[in-house]
Write a protein that holds these residues in place. Sequence first.
Motif, mmCIF file in Angstrom:
data_model
loop_
_atom_site.group_PDB
_atom_site.id
_atom_site.type_symbol
_atom_site.label_atom_id
_atom_site.label_comp_id
_atom_site.label_asym_id
_atom_site.label_seq_id
_atom_site.Cartn_x
_atom_site.Cartn_y
_atom_site.Cartn_z
ATOM 1 N N ILE A 148 74.115 -18.753 -74.338
ATOM 2 C CA ILE A 148 75.460 -18.183 -74.507
ATOM 3 C C ILE A 148 76.329 -19.130 -75.321
ATOM 4 O O ILE A 148 76.975 -18.718 -76.290
ATOM 5 N N VAL A 149 76.346 -20.390 -74.945
ATOM 6 C CA VAL A 149 77.175 -21.370 -75.659
ATOM 7 C C VAL A 149 76.707 -21.502 -77.103
ATOM 8 O O VAL A 149 77.523 -21.608 -78.026
ATOM 9 N N ALA A 177 82.249 -23.025 -84.164
ATOM 10 C CA ALA A 177 81.822 -24.394 -84.462
ATOM 11 C C ALA A 177 82.957 -25.386 -84.264
ATOM 12 O O ALA A 177 82.719 -26.546 -83.924
ATOM 13 N N GLU A 178 84.195 -24.919 -84.444
ATOM 14 C CA GLU A 178 85.356 -25.799 -84.275
ATOM 15 C C GLU A 178 85.815 -25.916 -82.832
ATOM 16 O O GLU A 178 86.398 -26.919 -82.458
ATOM 17 N N ARG A 179 85.579 -24.895 -82.011
ATOM 18 C CA ARG A 179 86.160 -24.909 -80.669
ATOM 19 C C ARG A 179 85.161 -25.057 -79.529
ATOM 20 O O ARG A 179 85.559 -25.248 -78.382
ATOM 21 N N GLU A 180 83.873 -24.948 -79.803
ATOM 22 C CA GLU A 180 82.873 -25.084 -78.742
ATOM 23 C C GLU A 180 82.217 -26.460 -78.791
ATOM 24 O O GLU A 180 82.181 -27.097 -79.832
ATOM 25 N N SER A 181 81.696 -26.890 -77.653
ATOM 26 C CA SER A 181 81.038 -28.196 -77.524
ATOM 27 C C SER A 181 79.733 -28.031 -76.756
ATOM 28 O O SER A 181 79.666 -28.346 -75.558
ATOM 29 N N PRO A 182 78.695 -27.529 -77.393
ATOM 30 C CA PRO A 182 77.429 -27.315 -76.692
ATOM 31 C C PRO A 182 76.855 -28.572 -76.039
ATOM 32 O O PRO A 182 76.064 -28.469 -75.102
#
Length: 145
Positions: free
Chosen positions: A12-13, A23-28
């Motif tokens: 999901i992430v 890509a700017e707001r998520e941190s897998p």
Amino acid sequence: MRRATPEDLPAIVGMLADDHLGAERESPDEPAVYRAAFDRLDKDPNQHLVVAERDGATVGTLQLTVIPGLSRRGSTRALIEAVRVHTDARGDGLGTRLIEWAIEESRRQGCVLVQLTSDATRVDAHRFYERLGFEASHLGFKMML
């Protein structure tokens, strides 16, 4: 379609992060924050985090939030968020099936309307939602806290 489990979180992430906005707001690389968020969602009966699975792989997701309210004569509405389809699964109708599931679940939950927002830059997504019967009806505002 099925309810998401903690095992689905990496997929999901990954889908949430797989575009210029995500890509700017998520941190897998920070799984703990997503696990904590998942735990909050999973405990809330008004939250429905679902995934689409194909051949054992998680290839689509969305979050449906049921919102009781006073407006519209005490109506309940639903909010669709975080609709994503894995790059390899696009173009075969999976996105449509996800939205159709959300609409039917909204009806089942007694909602009188279903709404969603889409980033102003996602022009293709806007056409997709309009094709499914959604109408651009409001101007949205957000404030980061």
